[in-house]
Design a protein around this motif. Structure first.
Motif, PDB file in Angstrom:
ATOM      1  N   ASP A 119     -37.022  33.269 -29.840  1.00 47.02           N
ATOM      2  CA  ASP A 119     -37.209  32.736 -28.712  1.00 47.02           C
ATOM      3  C   ASP A 119     -37.876  32.292 -27.417  1.00 47.02           C
ATOM      4  OD1 ASP A 119     -35.078  31.674 -27.232  1.00 47.02           O
ATOM      5  OD2 ASP A 119     -33.677  33.554 -27.270  1.00 47.02           O
ATOM      6  N   TYR A 120     -37.453  31.966 -26.637  1.00 50.18           N
ATOM      7  CA  TYR A 120     -38.517  31.872 -25.749  1.00 50.18           C
ATOM      8  C   TYR A 120     -37.384  31.635 -24.079  1.00 50.18           C
ATOM      9  CZ  TYR A 120     -37.085  26.903 -25.688  1.00 50.18           C
ATOM     10  OH  TYR A 120     -36.367  25.843 -25.229  1.00 50.18           O
ATOM     11  N   ARG A 121     -38.586  32.329 -22.990  1.00 50.25           N
ATOM     12  CA  ARG A 121     -38.092  32.767 -22.116  1.00 50.25           C
ATOM     13  C   ARG A 121     -38.625  31.886 -20.466  1.00 50.25           C
ATOM     14  NH1 ARG A 121     -36.780  38.509 -18.712  1.00 50.25           N
ATOM     15  NH2 ARG A 121     -39.083  39.599 -19.695  1.00 50.25           N
ATOM     16  N   PHE A 122     -38.193  31.999 -19.578  1.00 52.07           N
ATOM     17  CA  PHE A 122     -39.395  31.120 -18.609  1.00 52.07           C
ATOM     18  C   PHE A 122     -38.749  32.164 -17.571  1.00 52.07           C
ATOM     19  CE2 PHE A 122     -37.650  27.261 -21.008  1.00 52.07           C
ATOM     20  CZ  PHE A 122     -38.585  27.127 -21.180  1.00 52.07           C
ATOM     21  N   VAL A 123     -40.450  32.930 -17.261  1.00 52.26           N
ATOM     22  CA  VAL A 123     -40.331  33.871 -15.830  1.00 52.26           C
ATOM     23  C   VAL A 123     -41.266  33.412 -14.696  1.00 52.26           C
ATOM     24  CG1 VAL A 123     -40.743  36.294 -15.153  1.00 52.26           C
ATOM     25  CG2 VAL A 123     -39.952  35.132 -16.877  1.00 52.26           C
ATOM     26  N   ALA A 124     -40.282  33.355 -13.169  1.00 50.97           N
ATOM     27  CA  ALA A 124     -41.387  32.850 -12.054  1.00 50.97           C
ATOM     28  C   ALA A 124     -41.501  34.001 -11.080  1.00 50.97           C
ATOM     29  CB  ALA A 124     -40.084  31.568 -11.616  1.00 50.97           C
TER      30      ALA A 124
END
Length: 173
Positions: A119-124
């Motif tokens: 899975d993946y996620r985006f972090v700013a």
């Protein structure tokens, strides 16, 4: 008679770089063999956050973490891509807007593919005082202990705004 024209190139550059970042994330997801439906479901939230923080100059980096949910949190990172923002990239430039798709393509080849269950996620990574954007929340990045960072170079540019790309691979033991 004289005429003066002033154009807010930062707004145009911020829009271009925001669009380029999201397009590049889509290419990374697809080329890495990951499920693109997660990105599709987050598209508008990503767009609004990235655009707002580039415009306000609070976005320091946009990170894509790839993790294996079968492993314990903290030891589940399998890969990572970072777009590091440089607000003084080309200060004397002519305002040219560009995107280098080959840089993204070859970066994915170098990083390799990931197991389909990942899975993946985006972090700013934002600077203090950043405006709040609906859909985004506070979090921390997974540890990169045991990984090596590889800097690729600038992948997106617009005016004085640039986005450098790097990726992480597990360090050979």
């Amino acid at each position: 008679m004289s005429t003066a024209v002033r154009v807010n190139t930062h707004a145009h550059a911020a829009t271009h770089v925001a669009t380029g970042l999201i397009s590049s994330l889509r290419k990374i997801v697809k080329a890495s063999g990951l499920d693109p439906s997660r990105l599709t479901g987050q598209w508008s939230v990503l767009e609004s956050g990235i655009a707002a923080w580039l415009e306000s100059q609070h976005l320091r980096a946009l990170v894509m973490e790839i993790h294996d949910p079968r492993r314990a949190y903290g030891d589940d990172l399998v890969g990572r891509f970072d777009f590091t923002i440089d607000y003084g990239y080309y200060p004397n430039g002519d305002g040219e807007l560009w995107l280098d798709p080959d840089t993204v393509f070859y970066t994915v080849l170098k990083a390799g593919s990931f197991p389909s269950q990942c899975d993946y996620r985006f972090v700013a990574d934002t600077a203090p005082g950043h405006p709040d954007v609906p859909g985004w929340s506070t979090t921390s990045l997974r540890s990169t202990a045991g990984f090596t960072r590889h800097d690729v170079g600038t992948a997106i540019g617009g005016g004085s705004l640039g986005a450098g790309l790097s990726y992480y691979t597990r360090t050979a033991s």
